[in-house]
Design an enzyme around this catalytic site. Sequence first.
Site, PDB file in Angstrom:
ATOM      1  N   ARG A  53       0.805  -1.231   0.000  1.00 13.17           N
ATOM      2  CA  ARG A  53       0.000   0.000   0.000  1.00 13.17           C
ATOM      3  C   ARG A  53       0.836   1.279   0.000  1.00 13.17           C
ATOM      4  O   ARG A  53       0.601   2.191  -0.793  1.00 13.17           O
ATOM      5  CB  ARG A  53      -0.931   0.046   1.230  1.00 13.17           C
ATOM      6  N   THR A  54       1.780   1.359   0.926  1.00 13.25           N
ATOM      7  CA  THR A  54       2.491   2.631   1.103  1.00 13.25           C
ATOM      8  C   THR A  54       3.292   2.960  -0.151  1.00 13.25           C
ATOM      9  O   THR A  54       3.175   4.053  -0.712  1.00 13.25           O
ATOM     10  CB  THR A  54       3.410   2.550   2.341  1.00 13.25           C
ATOM     11  N   LYS A  82      27.189  -3.757  -0.532  1.00 15.22           N
ATOM     12  CA  LYS A  82      28.660  -3.655  -0.487  1.00 15.22           C
ATOM     13  C   LYS A  82      29.114  -2.969   0.783  1.00 15.22           C
ATOM     14  O   LYS A  82      30.301  -2.728   0.978  1.00 15.22           O
ATOM     15  CB  LYS A  82      29.165  -2.844  -1.694  1.00 15.22           C
ATOM     16  N   ARG A 103      11.252   3.572   3.910  1.00 14.47           N
ATOM     17  CA  ARG A 103      10.807   2.595   4.924  1.00 14.47           C
ATOM     18  C   ARG A 103      12.033   1.789   5.321  1.00 14.47           C
ATOM     19  O   ARG A 103      12.788   1.321   4.456  1.00 14.47           O
ATOM     20  CB  ARG A 103       9.725   1.675   4.372  1.00 14.47           C
ATOM     21  N   HIS A 131       4.571   5.590  11.729  1.00 11.41           N
ATOM     22  CA  HIS A 131       4.176   5.506  10.320  1.00 11.41           C
ATOM     23  C   HIS A 131       3.258   6.719  10.086  1.00 11.41           C
ATOM     24  O   HIS A 131       2.043   6.586   9.965  1.00 11.41           O
ATOM     25  CB  HIS A 131       3.439   4.178  10.097  1.00 11.41           C
TER      26      HIS A 131
HETATM   27  N1   CP Z   1      -0.455  -0.084   5.783  1.00  9.80           N
HETATM   28  C1   CP Z   1       0.763  -0.338   5.275  1.00  9.80           C
HETATM   29  O1   CP Z   1       1.766   0.280   5.667  1.00  9.80           O
HETATM   30  O2   CP Z   1       0.770  -1.294   4.312  1.00  9.80           O
HETATM   31  P1   CP Z   1       2.062  -1.767   3.513  1.00  9.80           P
HETATM   32  O3   CP Z   1       3.001  -2.432   4.501  1.00  9.80           O
HETATM   33  O4   CP Z   1       1.557  -2.710   2.468  1.00  9.80           O
HETATM   34  O5   CP Z   1       2.713  -0.547   2.928  1.00  9.80           O
END
Ligand code: CP
Length: 305
Positions: A53-54, A82, A103, A131
Amino acid sequence: MNFKNRDIISINDFSKQELLYILKVAKSMEKNPNPDLLKDKVLATLFFEPSTRTRLSFISAMEQLNGKVMGFTNIETTSVKKGESLWDTIKMVEAYSDSIAIRHPLEGAARLAAEASCKPVINAGDGANQHPTQTMLDLYTIQKVKGKLDNLSIGFLGDLKYGRTVHSLTIALSHFNPKFYFIAPAALQMPQTYLDELKEKKIKFVTESNLLKVSKKLDILYDTRIQKERFPDPVEYEKYKGVYKLDMSLLPHIKKDLKIMHPLPRVGEIDPSLDETDHAVYFEQAANGIPVRKALLVLVLGKVK
Ligand code: CP
């Protein structure tokens, strides 16, 4: 309010007025397609951890505004393999892009990236910490489905210890006079630091392990996955993995207008039979990632003031 070049690292960095302003811009993004708003801009998406999603909603948001996207989803193909440091990786990527969404499994990695980069950095999830863009789309969803953010009773269910979406959303909702119900086995309850912060702010909350004891009081039930990847001991994960499962048997125990949210992915904790009920808003919630991430991108890239 000026968001140009601003990093989005922690929800704590945003005031109530700023959060409401982001939701307002997201609403206007949903109404007006604005196809050329990010025409000359490049977003780098650096995903050191899996995502559906993100990452894809950032890409879609950028492409719908005619921006460009580059990045990686697998560090095996990068010079990280590396031994290149995160700092040096970010120094390179900032030279190739206008903004960076990252992320990373380590708490604090997004903050470090923001220190390394002169371009705005967006935290797309750092370990069990935060998040923030998920939180903004969660707020947007609550405002849409309940018509307000104030004075709601909100239950958080599942893995509250490792669930970064819960941590960020609790902080954001604290601006809106909520009552929280933290529903989890003792070992997966909200970390004490968050509970202490709520106490300090005089926010009402209850900790509970039995969902049915509190389910009738809730306006929102925010379910979460047990976060297998964060458990130091796989035996512990096995102990908790099926601890809550929402299905049709829940319906007599909830308000008629309860909305069930989940950041997704789900891995068995919501039975698909609930998907067609008016309670389920988790797919709509994920779709709201597009207008909200569009709003964040146009704001930090200085295309909307
Ligand atoms: N909600 C969410 O962060 O989903 P993903 O891990 O698929 O990005």
